[in-house]
Design an enzyme around this catalytic site. Structure first.
Site, short mmCIF file in Angstrom:
data_model
loop_
_atom_site.label_atom_id
_atom_site.label_comp_id
_atom_site.label_asym_id
_atom_site.label_seq_id
_atom_site.Cartn_x
_atom_site.Cartn_y
_atom_site.Cartn_z
N ARG A 66 -3.85 -4.15 16.63
CA ARG A 66 -4.35 -4.47 15.30
C ARG A 66 -5.55 -5.43 15.38
O ARG A 66 -6.45 -5.37 14.56
CB ARG A 66 -3.21 -5.07 14.46
CG ARG A 66 -3.59 -5.41 13.01
CD ARG A 66 -4.20 -4.22 12.28
NE ARG A 66 -3.27 -3.19 11.95
CZ ARG A 66 -3.01 -2.77 10.72
NH1 ARG A 66 -3.61 -3.32 9.69
NH2 ARG A 66 -2.16 -1.79 10.49
N HIS A 110 -6.09 -3.78 -9.13
CA HIS A 110 -4.62 -3.65 -9.01
C HIS A 110 -4.08 -3.07 -10.32
O HIS A 110 -4.47 -3.52 -11.40
CB HIS A 110 -3.99 -5.02 -8.73
CG HIS A 110 -2.51 -4.93 -8.54
ND1 HIS A 110 -1.93 -4.44 -7.39
CD2 HIS A 110 -1.48 -5.24 -9.37
CE1 HIS A 110 -0.61 -4.45 -7.51
NE2 HIS A 110 -0.32 -4.93 -8.71
#
Length: 208
Positions: A66, A110
């Site tokens: 990652r 969102h």
């Protein structure tokens, strides 16, 4: 001219709303300089291609760790030299280094009225499922700056949408997109492009 990079994981309906708004001058003083997806099959990449916008896929699956992915993602973003990063349904955790680099220069859409139904685990249909399960009568969408938390940055714009009798998560999601997300995301970009958003503490001030 505000240079914008849009990051998206899926179909890119919010990306399309931004592209259309730049074209029809609902968003002024703005150029979309790049689109980045973590999903090579994202239809958003096709939307970018059809509109002559440079695009690329940078997926965590293609890197051993990652950390390497985070580094490559930040490198890719920096290469576009953006003034603003727009997260339009980007379902990957943003690296802390990128949040630091683009403090108050990265926004997210969102699908709820923050602080309701937000934070870890609340994304996509899950937001609308939770809203219907709770029996709320009003939902909506929020555009906010991105900080180190999940959906915790300063709020720029919000728009409410009524819940109707018989709504399913899918019908509610569609209506929130059409009535709220596709309207306030372009509006927020236009405000930023014209120097009308300032951050004071954990709040924004919208100038007339």
């Amino acid at each position: 001219m505000l240079k914008v990079v849009v990051m998206v994981s899926g179909g890119g309906t919010n990306l399309q709303a931004v592209i259309d708004s730049v074209k029809n001058q609902t968003i002024t003083n703005t150029q979309i300089v790049g689109v980045i997806s973590n999903n090579k099959n994202a239809y958003a990449l096709k939307r970018a291609e059809e509109n002559g916008i440079p695009s690329e896929c940078i997926s965590p699956k293609n890197y051993e760790t990652r950390e390497i992915f985070n580094e490559k993602l930040l490198q890719a973003v920096k290469a576009y030299e953006p003034d603003l990063i727009v997260l339009a349904g980007f379902l990957v955790v943003i690296p802390p280094a990128m949040i630091g680099e683009y403090k108050n220069r990265m926004i997210n859409i969102h699908p709820s009225l923050i602080p309701s139904f937000c934070g870890t685990g609340y994304y996509g249909l899950k937001v609308h499922e939770a809203a219907l399960a709770r029996g709320v009568k009003v939902v909506g969408a929020t555009v906010h700056f991105v900080d180190e938390g999940t959906d915790t940055g300063p709020i720029i714009l919000q728009k409410a949408v009524e819940v109707l009798q018989g709504d399913t998560p899918e019908t509610l999601q569609k209506r929130v997109m059409e009535q709220a997300e596709w309207k306030i995301l372009p509006r927020a970009i236009d405000l930023i492009a014209n120097g009308k958003v300032t951050v004071e503490g954990n709040k924004t001030v919208i100038l007339p």
